[in-house]
Design an enzyme around this catalytic site. Structure first.
Site, short mmCIF file in Angstrom:
data_model
loop_
_atom_site.label_atom_id
_atom_site.label_comp_id
_atom_site.label_asym_id
_atom_site.label_seq_id
_atom_site.Cartn_x
_atom_site.Cartn_y
_atom_site.Cartn_z
N SER A 147 -21.19 -84.16 -59.22
CA SER A 147 -21.14 -83.33 -58.02
C SER A 147 -22.48 -82.63 -57.81
O SER A 147 -23.50 -83.30 -57.62
CB SER A 147 -19.96 -82.36 -58.13
OG SER A 147 -19.66 -81.82 -56.88
N ASP A 223 -11.02 -87.98 -53.47
CA ASP A 223 -11.78 -86.77 -53.80
C ASP A 223 -11.64 -85.78 -52.64
O ASP A 223 -11.93 -86.12 -51.48
CB ASP A 223 -13.25 -87.16 -54.01
CG ASP A 223 -14.11 -86.05 -54.54
OD1 ASP A 223 -13.99 -84.91 -54.04
OD2 ASP A 223 -14.92 -86.32 -55.43
N HIS A 256 -11.74 -85.37 -57.66
CA HIS A 256 -13.06 -84.85 -58.04
C HIS A 256 -13.09 -84.32 -59.48
O HIS A 256 -14.12 -83.88 -59.94
CB HIS A 256 -13.42 -83.71 -57.07
CG HIS A 256 -14.88 -83.35 -57.04
ND1 HIS A 256 -15.85 -84.21 -56.57
CD2 HIS A 256 -15.55 -82.22 -57.40
CE1 HIS A 256 -17.03 -83.64 -56.65
NE2 HIS A 256 -16.88 -82.42 -57.15
#
Ligand SMILES: N[C@@H](CCC(=O)N[C@@H](CSC=O)C(=O)NCC(=O)O)C(=O)O
Length: 278
Positions: A147, A223, A256
């Site tokens: 991320s 996600d 995620h």
């Protein structure tokens, strides 16, 4: 450098440390996993950059990477995502700016500029400290992240041709200039001149870089941040346009979280091991 704690792990050793960072003018914490092979020889190293809200511990506790690092004989290093407890205005007000959200940039705006030099910290200061204190081969270094940390890893690899043998990312923020996480961070840390933002935007760097380092990216298709913040289609388009090598794997049903990261961790360590041990 102060040792905070140590754990035996897959026949190697996982340590947590604290030191006074010169570039950040503040104490910083980091973790190092040394595989069993390091008892006898210098080993290659893989740096991991974490996402928003993380410390050095999220990766070491949740990603399940140590077993694969032990198999290949690779050291792992993770670090906190910013300095903390500085008493700066707004430092603790949100999860996506200030503490836990350094975005791996060198801040130029006050009051952050004195303390938030995370790009220099990850590229120069922390590796130098690691090479001094651990049995690591400084010529065999790779980098990956998740991320915000995926963004950091891709930017750092693209900006430093030849320094890293390989780079990979889980669910990276590939175009921070084009989403609310990135614009909030970059305007706060770097100011309003968007020209200065481009040096920290993977999609912009792919257009400019002299590096031909292949990008290996895994993305979960369930996600929660996919459409608004991660935008992998932008990376796909620019890599195709620039003929930059990209492997983008899209995984249906994955979100995620570290459940996603741990599922594909073995693939990433194997990928880096191929290049680090060649
Ligand atoms: N809304 C959450 C957002 C924080 C979050 O999801 N952080 C991710 C990284 S997101 C991009 O950089 C993460 O890795 N969290 C740590 C974990 O162990 O899962 C919030 O407010 O916290």
């Amino acid at each position: 450098m102060e040792t905070l704690k140590k754990h035996r792990c897959f026949d190697g050793q996982l340590g947590f440390y604290k030191h006074d960072s010169e570039v950040n003018n503040a104490p910083m914490t980091f973790a190092v996993y040394m595989p069993p092979q390091a008892k006898k020889k210098r080993v290659p190293v893989l740096f991991y950059l974490s996402g928003l809200t993380c410390t050095e511990e999220n990766f070491m506790a949740k990603a399940g990477a140590q077993q694969y690092a032990a198999k290949h004989g690779i050291a792992l290093v993770s670090m906190d995502t910013s300095p903390r407890d500085l008493g700066l205005p707004g430092e603790e007000d949100s999860y996506d700016f200030g503490a836990g959200a350094g975005f791996y940039v060198n801040a130029t705006e006050q009051p952050w500029a004195r303390y938030y030099q995370m790009y220099d910290y990850v590229v120069d200061e922390l590796p130098a400290l690691i090479f001094e204190h651990f049995r690591i081969d400084k010529d065999r270094v790779s980098i990956f992240g998740h991320s915000m940390g995926g963004h950091g890893a891709l930017v750092i690899a693209l900006r430093n041709p030849g320094k890293y043998r390989s780079v990979s990312a889980f669910s990276p923020i590939v175009a921070p200039m084009h989403n609310d996480w990135g614009t909030k961070a970059f305007s706060g840390y770097l100011g309003d001149n968007k020209e200065t933002w481009k040096q920290y935007d993977t999609c912009e760097l792919v257009k400019e870089t002299n590096s031909n380092i292949p990008l290996f990216v895994d993305q979960g298709m369930k996600d929660e941040f996919l459409t608004d913040y991660l935008q992998p289609e932008r990376l796909e388009a620019v890599c195709q346009e620039q003929n930059h090598p990209l492997t983008l794997r899209k995984h249906n049903g994955y979100d995620h979280s570290y459940y996603f990261i741990s599922t594909f961790m073995e693939d990433h360590i194997d990928y880096h091991a191929d290049l680090l041990l060649a």
